[in-house]
Design a protein around this motif. Structure first.
Motif, PDB file in Angstrom:
ATOM      1  N   ASP A  46      67.382  70.388  37.785  1.00 39.13           N
ATOM      2  CA  ASP A  46      67.368  70.928  36.432  1.00 39.13           C
ATOM      3  C   ASP A  46      68.055  69.966  35.466  1.00 39.13           C
ATOM      4  OD1 ASP A  46      67.012  72.584  34.288  1.00 39.13           O
ATOM      5  OD2 ASP A  46      68.693  73.900  34.778  1.00 39.13           O
ATOM      6  N   SER A  47      67.414  68.819  35.217  1.00 37.33           N
ATOM      7  CA  SER A  47      67.865  67.836  34.220  1.00 37.33           C
ATOM      8  C   SER A  47      69.362  67.568  34.278  1.00 37.33           C
ATOM      9  CB  SER A  47      67.477  68.289  32.807  1.00 37.33           C
ATOM     10  OG  SER A  47      66.096  68.457  32.704  1.00 37.33           O
ATOM     11  N   PRO A  48      69.888  67.050  35.390  1.00 37.21           N
ATOM     12  CA  PRO A  48      71.328  66.771  35.450  1.00 37.21           C
ATOM     13  C   PRO A  48      71.723  65.670  34.471  1.00 37.21           C
ATOM     14  CG  PRO A  48      70.199  65.804  37.336  1.00 37.21           C
ATOM     15  CD  PRO A  48      69.181  66.638  36.616  1.00 37.21           C
ATOM     16  N   TYR A  81      73.747  60.901  39.558  1.00 38.15           N
ATOM     17  CA  TYR A  81      73.817  61.741  38.365  1.00 38.15           C
ATOM     18  C   TYR A  81      75.179  62.411  38.295  1.00 38.15           C
ATOM     19  CZ  TYR A  81      72.605  65.505  41.706  1.00 38.15           C
ATOM     20  OH  TYR A  81      72.575  66.372  42.767  1.00 38.15           O
ATOM     21  N   ASP A  82      75.482  62.995  37.136  1.00 38.69           N
ATOM     22  CA  ASP A  82      76.715  63.764  36.951  1.00 38.69           C
ATOM     23  C   ASP A  82      76.410  65.246  37.122  1.00 38.69           C
ATOM     24  OD1 ASP A  82      78.340  61.636  36.538  1.00 38.69           O
ATOM     25  OD2 ASP A  82      78.778  62.033  34.433  1.00 38.69           O
ATOM     26  N   TRP A  83      77.325  65.941  37.731  1.00 43.22           N
ATOM     27  CA  TRP A  83      77.133  67.344  38.084  1.00 43.22           C
ATOM     28  C   TRP A  83      78.398  68.087  37.688  1.00 43.22           C
ATOM     29  CZ3 TRP A  83      76.687  68.999  43.927  1.00 43.22           C
ATOM     30  CH2 TRP A  83      76.397  70.369  44.005  1.00 43.22           C
ATOM     31  N   LYS A  84      78.300  68.983  36.701  1.00 40.04           N
ATOM     32  CA  LYS A  84      79.475  69.736  36.279  1.00 40.04           C
ATOM     33  C   LYS A  84      79.798  70.800  37.327  1.00 40.04           C
ATOM     34  CE  LYS A  84      79.436  69.276  31.247  1.00 40.04           C
ATOM     35  NZ  LYS A  84      80.784  68.683  31.198  1.00 40.04           N
ATOM     36  N   SER A  85      80.948  70.654  37.962  1.00 42.78           N
ATOM     37  CA  SER A  85      81.314  71.615  38.999  1.00 42.78           C
ATOM     38  C   SER A  85      81.483  73.011  38.427  1.00 42.78           C
ATOM     39  CB  SER A  85      82.599  71.177  39.704  1.00 42.78           C
ATOM     40  OG  SER A  85      83.659  71.054  38.772  1.00 42.78           O
ATOM     41  N   SER A  86      81.877  73.116  37.146  1.00 49.58           N
ATOM     42  CA  SER A  86      82.049  74.420  36.525  1.00 49.58           C
ATOM     43  C   SER A  86      80.725  75.150  36.374  1.00 49.58           C
ATOM     44  CB  SER A  86      82.717  74.281  35.155  1.00 49.58           C
ATOM     45  OG  SER A  86      81.970  73.402  34.331  1.00 49.58           O
ATOM     46  N   ASP A  87      79.602  74.386  36.390  1.00 47.14           N
ATOM     47  CA  ASP A  87      78.280  75.005  36.296  1.00 47.14           C
ATOM     48  C   ASP A  87      77.709  75.353  37.658  1.00 47.14           C
ATOM     49  OD1 ASP A  87      78.390  74.711  33.573  1.00 47.14           O
ATOM     50  OD2 ASP A  87      77.276  72.822  33.553  1.00 47.14           O
ATOM     51  N   GLU A 183      59.990  60.119  46.780  1.00 48.51           N
ATOM     52  CA  GLU A 183      60.903  61.247  46.784  1.00 48.51           C
ATOM     53  C   GLU A 183      62.193  60.834  47.485  1.00 48.51           C
ATOM     54  OE1 GLU A 183      58.967  64.624  48.502  1.00 48.51           O
ATOM     55  OE2 GLU A 183      57.930  65.120  46.635  1.00 48.51           O
ATOM     56  N   MET A 184      63.314  61.230  46.914  1.00 44.77           N
ATOM     57  CA  MET A 184      64.594  60.805  47.448  1.00 44.77           C
ATOM     58  C   MET A 184      64.964  61.532  48.741  1.00 44.77           C
ATOM     59  SD  MET A 184      66.674  60.657  43.844  1.00 44.77           S
ATOM     60  CE  MET A 184      68.221  60.186  44.608  1.00 44.77           C
ATOM     61  N   PHE A 185      64.413  62.738  48.945  1.00 41.98           N
ATOM     62  CA  PHE A 185      64.706  63.547  50.126  1.00 41.98           C
ATOM     63  C   PHE A 185      63.401  64.107  50.671  1.00 41.98           C
ATOM     64  CE2 PHE A 185      67.866  64.128  46.774  1.00 41.98           C
ATOM     65  CZ  PHE A 185      69.004  63.632  47.372  1.00 41.98           C
ATOM     66  N   GLU A 186      63.402  64.477  51.933  1.00 38.63           N
ATOM     67  CA  GLU A 186      62.235  65.120  52.538  1.00 38.63           C
ATOM     68  C   GLU A 186      61.995  66.487  51.889  1.00 38.63           C
ATOM     69  OE1 GLU A 186      60.040  64.077  54.631  1.00 38.63           O
ATOM     70  OE2 GLU A 186      60.977  62.178  55.251  1.00 38.63           O
ATOM     71  N   ASP A 187      60.742  66.695  51.450  1.00 38.43           N
ATOM     72  CA  ASP A 187      60.309  67.998  50.932  1.00 38.43           C
ATOM     73  C   ASP A 187      61.103  68.457  49.716  1.00 38.43           C
ATOM     74  OD1 ASP A 187      58.454  68.183  53.068  1.00 38.43           O
ATOM     75  OD2 ASP A 187      60.042  68.915  54.382  1.00 38.43           O
ATOM     76  N   VAL A 188      61.622  67.508  48.929  1.00 36.36           N
ATOM     77  CA  VAL A 188      62.333  67.835  47.694  1.00 36.36           C
ATOM     78  C   VAL A 188      61.753  66.963  46.584  1.00 36.36           C
ATOM     79  CG1 VAL A 188      64.550  67.855  46.496  1.00 36.36           C
ATOM     80  CG2 VAL A 188      64.455  68.450  48.919  1.00 36.36           C
ATOM     81  N   ASP A 189      61.356  67.587  45.462  1.00 33.71           N
ATOM     82  CA  ASP A 189      60.807  66.837  44.345  1.00 33.71           C
ATOM     83  C   ASP A 189      61.953  66.283  43.502  1.00 33.71           C
ATOM     84  OD1 ASP A 189      59.191  65.722  42.445  1.00 33.71           O
ATOM     85  OD2 ASP A 189      58.695  67.603  41.438  1.00 33.71           O
ATOM     86  N   ALA A 190      62.415  65.079  43.864  1.00 35.50           N
ATOM     87  CA  ALA A 190      63.522  64.421  43.180  1.00 35.50           C
ATOM     88  C   ALA A 190      63.273  62.919  43.200  1.00 35.50           C
ATOM     89  CB  ALA A 190      64.852  64.744  43.855  1.00 35.50           C
TER      90      ALA A 190
END
Length: 203
Positions: A46-48, A81-87, A183-190
């Motif tokens: 979701d748009s990190p 990417y950056d990931w807000k832990s509070s979210d 894709e960066m991971f198996e079965d994940v659209d990333a």
């Protein structure tokens, strides 16, 4: 495994440079570095926010005419990417930004078209070899590193495209965008998505 792919990347650059030197006395070697604004694109993310990191490495350019040349590079590229832990339900018990780090050795092969003297557009395929993957929930200190919960793929195939201006003294400035087709991971659209800005010098 990672030492093996790193060795393969350096060997590929060496072979390219050796062949170029055999064909032309005008081959230019150089160094470059700059800043990355990296994130992950795809339906499963979701748009990190972008992770700000760096890229640095070596460049070899082979001119075939006044308007056209090929360029190979070997770069260390900090991505993720950056990931807000509070979210994310405070899973790290931390309110600061969390850095998700995927670092690569990138080997782009670029076709360069000079629009006018010094100014070129360039594009080409890029293969990346993953050398680090972790979550850093204390990015401003030496602590807080945790393994990423998913197993990322070791190889990333992407397209690199950008704009560059090279001065007569060998210095150059450039901007570039890289988009990962793999894709960066198996079965994940990333997919990796990276904006780069940097400077360099051709010897």
């Amino acid at each position: 495994m990672k030492k093996l792919v790193l060795g393969a990347a350096v060997a590929a650059m060496s072979i390219f440079t050796a062949n170029a030197q055999a064909d032309s006395d005008l081959v230019q070697l150089g160094v470059k570095g700059g800043v990355n604004f990296a994130t992950v694109a795809g339906d499963d993310f979701d748009s990190p926010d972008a992770r700000t990191s760096f890229n640095a490495g070596f460049v070899a350019e082979v001119p075939y005419s006044e308007r056209f040349s090929l360029q190979a590079e070997v770069l260390y590229s900090g991505q993720g990417y950056d990931w807000k832990s509070s979210d994310q339900d405070n899973i790290f018990d931390n309110d600061d930004n969390v850095e998700v780090q995927f670092d690569y050795i990138q080997v782009p092969i670029l076709a360069k078209i000079y629009l006018v003297e010094g100014l070129n557009v360039h594009a080409g395929p890029q293969i990346g070899f993953l050398v680090n993957d972790e979550i850093d929930f204390q990015p401003n200190s030496n602590a807080g590193d945790e393994p990423f919960p998913l197993e990322p793929k070791d190889i990333d195939i992407s397209l690199a495209a950008g704009l560059e201006y090279k001065f007569d003294n060998g210095f150059f400035i450039q901007g570039r965008y890289n988009y990962g087709f793999s894709e960066m991971f198996e079965d994940v659209d990333a997919h990796n998505s990276v904006i780069q800005a940097g400077v360099g010098f051709m010897f």
